[in-house]
Design a protein around this motif. Structure first.
Motif, mmCIF file in Angstrom:
data_model
loop_
_atom_site.group_PDB
_atom_site.id
_atom_site.type_symbol
_atom_site.label_atom_id
_atom_site.label_comp_id
_atom_site.label_asym_id
_atom_site.label_seq_id
_atom_site.Cartn_x
_atom_site.Cartn_y
_atom_site.Cartn_z
ATOM 1 N N ASP A 26 47.121 49.263 38.864
ATOM 2 C CA ASP A 26 46.846 48.029 39.606
ATOM 3 C C ASP A 26 46.261 48.284 40.988
ATOM 4 O O ASP A 26 45.796 47.352 41.640
ATOM 5 N N TRP A 72 36.818 44.316 41.187
ATOM 6 C CA TRP A 72 38.187 44.441 40.684
ATOM 7 C C TRP A 72 39.139 43.522 41.455
ATOM 8 O O TRP A 72 39.967 42.830 40.845
ATOM 9 N N ASP A 75 38.365 39.657 40.845
ATOM 10 C CA ASP A 75 38.771 39.282 39.495
ATOM 11 C C ASP A 75 40.295 39.217 39.391
ATOM 12 O O ASP A 75 40.846 38.328 38.741
ATOM 13 N N HIS A 76 40.960 40.144 40.031
ATOM 14 C CA HIS A 76 42.427 40.161 40.029
ATOM 15 C C HIS A 76 42.978 38.944 40.761
ATOM 16 O O HIS A 76 43.982 38.354 40.339
ATOM 17 N N VAL A 78 41.579 35.943 41.054
ATOM 18 C CA VAL A 78 41.406 34.751 40.223
ATOM 19 C C VAL A 78 42.343 34.794 39.022
ATOM 20 O O VAL A 78 42.953 33.784 38.652
ATOM 21 N N GLY A 79 42.497 35.968 38.410
ATOM 22 C CA GLY A 79 43.345 36.082 37.225
ATOM 23 C C GLY A 79 44.806 35.831 37.516
ATOM 24 O O GLY A 79 45.529 35.287 36.667
ATOM 25 N N THR A 80 45.256 36.193 38.716
ATOM 26 C CA THR A 80 46.662 35.997 39.081
ATOM 27 C C THR A 80 46.867 34.791 39.992
ATOM 28 O O THR A 80 47.998 34.492 40.371
ATOM 29 N N ASN A 147 30.279 35.203 36.511
ATOM 30 C CA ASN A 147 30.466 36.394 37.330
ATOM 31 C C ASN A 147 29.117 36.959 37.740
ATOM 32 O O ASN A 147 28.103 36.734 37.071
ATOM 33 N N PRO A 152 33.945 37.107 40.141
ATOM 34 C CA PRO A 152 33.884 35.665 39.884
ATOM 35 C C PRO A 152 33.084 34.926 40.954
ATOM 36 O O PRO A 152 33.210 35.205 42.144
#
Length: 215
Positions: A26, A72, A75-76, A78-80, A147, A152
């Motif tokens: 991570d 990275w 994207d992390h 937005v994903g979380t 993207n 994003p």
């Protein structure tokens, strides 16, 4: 670790970095940014020499690692649905930009354009983190549209959709909220009062006869 571009052990140094990246998990995004910071330190050591090609190559590697780290982390984020990665990226980009700008007067003239591109990339990353921070706060969730090379792409918040009227049985009622049209008796003119003494269609016109229910 102290090897510079062009040194005998520099390839070994870069190979060690790839191993670190493979086990970063991570922390991969921040690890890439740390490598980009290392490239800037190497450029600072190179500018006193005469090998402009090494400066240019190191700048390209720095930009590549910068962009990969940004992808990275954005994207992390937005994903979380977390603003923390964006804050870390913005702070790093500001610091990296300040150091590179301070080094710019010492950069060989042949590499001036490349330094300008690196600074523009860092500025773009700062703007992207601000826009994504706003997109994360949208009521309907993060608003993004595809993207690009920085991850994003932020988009305007989506307007909330109003639910259609529902009947007591739980089904949608078509045309709910509309007023039913008034009916007009056959033979009359809309908007005109009906004459009680006028003949009624289907009833014989008998003098003295009254229209109504018979007794």
């Amino acid at each position: 670790e102290g090897a510079r571009p062009g040194d005998l052990l520099y390839d070994l140094k870069r190979g060690t970095e790839q191993t670190q990246l493979a086990v970063a998990g991570d922390a991969r995004g921040q690890t890439l940014l740390d490598f980009a910071s290392t490239r800037l330190d190497e450029i600072e050591e190179l500018v006193g020499g005469s090998d402009t090609a090494l400066v240019l190559e190191t700048l390209r590697t720095m930009d590549q690692q910068t962009a990969e780290g940004a992808v990275w982390l954005t994207d992390h984020a937005v994903g979380t649905v977390s603003a923390q990665p964006l804050g870390d990226l913005a702070a790093w980009a500001a610091g990296q930009s300040g150091e590179l700008a301070a080094l710019q007067p010492r950069i060989p003239e042949e590499a001036t354009a490349a330094v300008g591109q690196s600074l523009a990339l860092l500025t773009e990353i700062g703007a992207r983190t601000d826009a994504l921070d706003t997109a994360l706060a949208c009521p309907g969730g993060p608003a993004v549209a595809g993207n690009d090379r920085l991850g994003p792409v932020p988009a305007p918040c989506r307007a909330p959709q109003s639910a259609p009227p529902v009947t007591s049985g739980g089904t949608t009622q078509p045309g709910a909220g509309t007023v039913p049209e008034a009916t007009t008796p056959e033979g009359s003119v809309p908007g005109q009062a009906t004459d009680p003494s006028a003949p009624v269609p289907g009833v014989p016109n008998v003098p003295g006869a009254s229209v109504g229910p018979s007794t």
